[in-house]
Write an enzyme that holds these catalytic residues in place. Structure first.
Site, PDB file in Angstrom:
ATOM      1  N   LYS A  42      40.151  72.625  75.865  1.00 45.35           N
ATOM      2  CA  LYS A  42      39.841  71.341  75.219  1.00 45.35           C
ATOM      3  C   LYS A  42      38.580  70.737  75.839  1.00 45.35           C
ATOM      4  O   LYS A  42      38.152  71.164  76.920  1.00 45.35           O
ATOM      5  CB  LYS A  42      41.029  70.400  75.383  1.00 45.35           C
ATOM      6  N   TYR A 263      18.138  49.857  91.964  1.00 50.10           N
ATOM      7  CA  TYR A 263      18.548  48.619  91.287  1.00 50.10           C
ATOM      8  C   TYR A 263      19.286  47.699  92.244  1.00 50.10           C
ATOM      9  O   TYR A 263      20.163  48.135  92.998  1.00 50.10           O
ATOM     10  CB  TYR A 263      19.451  48.938  90.091  1.00 50.10           C
TER      11      TYR A 263
HETATM   12  C1  LIG Z   1      44.928  69.205  79.681  1.00 48.83           C
HETATM   13  C2  LIG Z   1      46.282  69.777  79.591  1.00 48.83           C
HETATM   14  C3  LIG Z   1      46.613  70.942  80.306  1.00 48.83           C
HETATM   15  C4  LIG Z   1      45.704  71.571  81.336  1.00 48.83           C
HETATM   16  O1  LIG Z   1      45.815  70.824  82.532  1.00 48.83           O
HETATM   17  P1  LIG Z   1      45.094  71.276  83.873  1.00 48.83           P
HETATM   18  O2  LIG Z   1      45.593  70.311  84.870  1.00 48.83           O
HETATM   19  O3  LIG Z   1      43.633  71.144  83.630  1.00 48.83           O
HETATM   20  O4  LIG Z   1      45.492  72.679  84.134  1.00 48.83           O
HETATM   21  C5  LIG Z   1      47.849  71.522  80.068  1.00 48.83           C
HETATM   22  N1  LIG Z   1      48.717  70.978  79.194  1.00 48.83           N
HETATM   23  C6  LIG Z   1      48.452  69.834  78.524  1.00 48.83           C
HETATM   24  C7  LIG Z   1      49.456  69.276  77.592  1.00 48.83           C
HETATM   25  C8  LIG Z   1      47.238  69.189  78.714  1.00 48.83           C
HETATM   26  O5  LIG Z   1      46.992  68.049  78.072  1.00 48.83           O
END
Ligand SMILES: *Cc1c(COP(=O)(O)O)cnc(C)c1O
Length: 379
Positions: A42, A263
Site C-alpha cells: 500500500k 527561519y
Molecule cells: C499496513 C498494514 C499491514 C502491514 O503492517 P507493517 O507493520 O508495515 O508490517 C498489515 N496489515 C494491515 C491490515 C495493515 O493495515
C-alpha cells in the site's frame, strides 16, 4: 554503489535495493513458515514504488499482495502475472464493486454493508466472488463487530455468493512484544474466527511476524520489515536496509559567532561556524521536527542540523570537517549505513513508516535490480 560523478539535475538521490528487499522477504518467509508471507505494498509500497517492488517480490516468491485502496491494486495489476492475488484492505466504497470484480481483485469486507454489496455483485454477475473477511479483534479500526461476524458466518446467501479466502484481523501493539494487548487480541481473534472453520487465517503484520508462532496463523502480512524499517522502532530490530538517500550540498560558507541560522533564527552560532546548505527539505519528506535535532553524514562524520528545516533546504554544521569538505556539489547521506531510517525517524519524533511514505517525488530514483530466484535474468 553511489557514483558521485554522475550528473543529475535533481536535489537528491534515492537508491532502492530490490535484492535487499527480496532477502528481507525470504527472511520473513523462513521465519514464519509453515505460514506464508504476503507483502503489503500500500501507499506505493511505503513510498518505494509499488510496481518495481511488487515485481521483485513476485520474483522472490511472493504470491499475495495487500494494498489499501482499489486504485492501488489496479496500478499493479498489469505489473504482475494474473495468478498474483491482490487484496484491498480498506474494502470497497459503494459503486466500485463491478470494477473490482472485472480486474479479479479481492476486497476485504470490513462491514455488513461491504459484505452485502459484494454478495449482490456476485449474484448480479452470476458467479462466486472471492473476498477476505476482517474481524475486529480489539483495535476498533476496521472489521466486523462480534455479533455481525456470527451473523455473516450463518448467512447462507452470503456464503454461497462469496468465496472466503481468508479471515483476518490486525494487531494494535505488535511492535511491543510484551504488550498484553497482543494476548487479548489473539484470544479474541481465535474466538471470532472459529465461526469460519476451514478458512485460512491472518493476524500478523511485520511486528506479528516477530512474535511467537501462534500469531503467524496461515498468512503473515509484512510491510515495514520488507522495506528495512523496524517494527518496534529500535534500529536493532530491522532487517537489511533497502533505502539509501543522499542530498546535494548547494552552498558552504562560514558565519561569525552570534549569527542566527534559518527561519526565526532558532539557532545562534556559539562560534564561527561553517554551514553547508543541502537542497532537500520538508517538501522532500524530511519533517520540520528534524530542526535543531537531526543530522546528515559525510565521510563518516555526523553533521548536526542547525535551525529549522525549510521547504527546499536544510543547514548543517560542517565546522568539524577538514577545510574544503564538503564542497558544493558533494553528496551527504540522509538515510544509509551511518543513519538507518529508524534513527532519522527517532530524531524527527516519528516512525520509519512515516519517513518512507513521505519521501518526495523530487529525487532521482535508482532501483538496484534483483535477478530473481525464478526469473533466470542475469544479475
Ligand atoms: C499496513 C498494514 C499491514 C502491514 O503492517 P507493517 O507493520 O508495515 O508490517 C498489515 N496489515 C494491515 C491490515 C495493515 O493495515
Amino acid at each position: 554503489m553511489p557514483d558521485n560523478r554522475a550528473p543529475t539535475a535533481r536535489c537528491g538521490r534515492l537508491w532502492i535495493d530490490l535484492s535487499a528487499l527480496a532477502r528481507n522477504y525470504a527472511a520473513i518467509a523462513a521465519r514464519v513458515a509453515p505460514a506464508t508471507a504476503a507483502a503489503v505494498v500500500k501507499a506505493d509500497a511505503y513510498g518505494l514504488g509499488s510496481g518495481p517492488v511488487a515485481s521483485a517480490l513476485w520474483d522472490a516468491g511472493c504470491r499475495r499482495f495487500f494494498v489499501a485502496h482499489l486504485d492501488e491494486a489496479l496500478a499493479i495489476r498489469d505489473e504482475l502475472p494474473p495468478q498474483a492475488e491482490l487484496i484491498v484492505l480498506n474494502g470497497l466504497p459503494p459503486g466500485v464493486e463491478p470494477l473490482c470484480a472485472r480486474h479479479e481483485i479481492v476486497p476485504v469486507l470490513n462491514s455488513l454493508g461491504q459484505a452485502e454489496r459484494w454478495a449482490e455483485t456476485a449474484r448480479a454477475l452470476d458467479r462466486r466472488l472471492p473476498a477476505v473477511l476482517q474481524l475486529d479483534s480489539g483495535m476498533s479500526r476496521l472489521g466486523l463487530a462480534p455479533e455481525d461476524d456470527v451473523r455473516l458466518a450463518h448467512d447462507d446467501r452470503f456464503r454461497q455468493a462469496v468465496d472466503l479466502r481468508l479471515v483476518m484481523s490486525h494487531l494494535a501493539s505488535s511492535g511491543t512484544p510484551g504488550s498484553e494487548a497482543n494476548a487479548m487480541q489473539i484470544a479474541a481473534f481465535d474466538r471470532l474466527a472459529a465461526a469460519f472453520p476451514g478458512i485460512p487465517r491472518s493476524l500478523a503484520n511485520s511486528g506479528g511476524a516477530f512474535l511467537a508462532a501462534p500469531y503467524h496463523k496461515d498468512v503473515v502480512r509484512a510491510g515495514i520489515a520488507l522495506y528495512g524499517g523496524s517494527p518496534s522502532g529500535d534500529p536493532a530490530d530491522a532487517l537489511e536496509p533497502v533505502v539509501r538517500l543522499d542530498a546535494r550540498v548547494v552552498q558552504v560558507r562560514t558565519v561569525p559567532e552570534g549569527t542566527g541560522v534559518g527561519y526565526d533564527l532558532t539557532h545562534r552560532c556559539t562560534r564561527p561556524t561553517r554551514i553547508a546548505t543541502i537542497g532537500v527539505g520538508y517538501a522532500d519528506g524530511l519533517p520540520r521536527t528534524l530542526g535543531n535535532r537531526g543530522a546528515a553524514w559525510f565521510d563518516g562524520r555526523r553533521l548536526p542540523i542547525l535551525g529549522r528545516v525549510s521547504m527546499d533546504s536544510i543547514t548543517l554544521d560542517v565546522s568539524d570537517l577538514p577545510a574544503g569538505q564538503p564542497a558544493e556539489g558533494d553528496w551527504v547521506e540522509i538515510i544509509g549505513p551511518h543513519q538507518p531510517v529508524d534513527v532519522l525517524a527517532r530524531d524527527a519524533g516519528t516512525i520509519s513508516y512515516e519517513i518512507l511514505t513521505s519521501l518526495g517525488h523530487r529525487y532521482d530514483r535508482h532501483y538496484l535490480p534483483f535477478a530473481g530466484v525464478n526469473s533466470g535474468r542475469p544479475a
